[in-house]
Design a protein around this motif. Sequence first.
Motif, PDB file in Angstrom:
ATOM      1  N   ILE A   1       0.866  -1.186   0.000  1.00 18.90           N
ATOM      2  CA  ILE A   1       0.000   0.000   0.000  1.00 18.90           C
ATOM      3  C   ILE A   1       0.898   1.229   0.000  1.00 18.90           C
ATOM      4  O   ILE A   1       1.848   1.315   0.787  1.00 18.90           O
ATOM      5  N   ASP A   2       0.608   2.171  -0.857  1.00 13.00           N
ATOM      6  CA  ASP A   2       1.323   3.446  -0.924  1.00 13.00           C
ATOM      7  C   ASP A   2       0.784   4.343   0.196  1.00 13.00           C
ATOM      8  O   ASP A   2      -0.371   4.776   0.142  1.00 13.00           O
ATOM      9  N   THR A   3       1.612   4.601   1.231  1.00 12.05           N
ATOM     10  CA  THR A   3       1.133   5.382   2.378  1.00 12.05           C
ATOM     11  C   THR A   3       0.724   6.802   1.993  1.00 12.05           C
ATOM     12  O   THR A   3      -0.169   7.377   2.614  1.00 12.05           O
ATOM     13  N   SER A   4       1.338   7.363   0.975  1.00  9.71           N
ATOM     14  CA  SER A   4       0.981   8.732   0.592  1.00  9.71           C
ATOM     15  C   SER A   4      -0.348   8.801  -0.155  1.00  9.71           C
ATOM     16  O   SER A   4      -0.836   9.889  -0.440  1.00  9.71           O
ATOM     17  N   SER A   5      -0.959   7.640  -0.428  1.00  8.33           N
ATOM     18  CA  SER A   5      -2.253   7.647  -1.139  1.00  8.33           C
ATOM     19  C   SER A   5      -3.433   7.664  -0.176  1.00  8.33           C
ATOM     20  O   SER A   5      -4.581   7.503  -0.599  1.00  8.33           O
ATOM     21  N   ILE A   6      -3.172   7.913   1.110  1.00  6.97           N
ATOM     22  CA  ILE A   6      -4.249   7.930   2.099  1.00  6.97           C
ATOM     23  C   ILE A   6      -5.247   9.032   1.784  1.00  6.97           C
ATOM     24  O   ILE A   6      -4.880  10.127   1.368  1.00  6.97           O
ATOM     25  N   ASP A   7      -6.536   8.724   1.948  1.00  9.09           N
ATOM     26  CA  ASP A   7      -7.604   9.658   1.607  1.00  9.09           C
ATOM     27  C   ASP A   7      -8.744   9.495   2.609  1.00  9.09           C
ATOM     28  O   ASP A   7      -9.445   8.486   2.594  1.00  9.09           O
TER      29      ASP A   7
END
Length: 176
Positions: free
Chosen positions: A54-60
Amino acid sequence: MATTWKLDPTHSEVAFKVKHLVITTVTGYFRSFDGTVVTENEDDFSTGKIDFTIDTSSIDTNQSQRDEHLKSADFFNAAQHPQIVFKSTSIEEKGDDEFLLIGDLTIGETTKPVKFNVEFGGTVTDPYGNFKAGFEVTGKISRKEFGLTWSAVTEAGAVVVSDDVKLQASVQFVKQ
């Protein structure tokens, strides 16, 4: 014969839920993730080996200020730790189309064993000839056990963010 299955991100989602102020639940998503399952046979997922990132910076969380805080060193430290990683160690059959997925979850610098419940939705060939398998994955982790210890308390003594984080994933994989 070993079969490789690749995640179909356009038909999958990864979500989490956490209590806020103990009175409501905030739902968030990770918008960028990838995964592979390798099975011994096409129709036996109990033999699967799963790798998921999971790409942590893609949190929404639908609130940009909160998302930036979650990406910061107070939580995921996305600049230093760009991925959350899950690698399965075993799968146990629980019943008809139900499994217990066991593996190692790495968030930041911490790796811990975790267990997720998995419901197998079945397989189907889509209109384009792709053979797909679907799964619903649920579980719960302690964020503090993974070093996500930021906390605050209201004037009345209520915790701002709970320790328990519920995880939910609805995923489709395509046979390669």
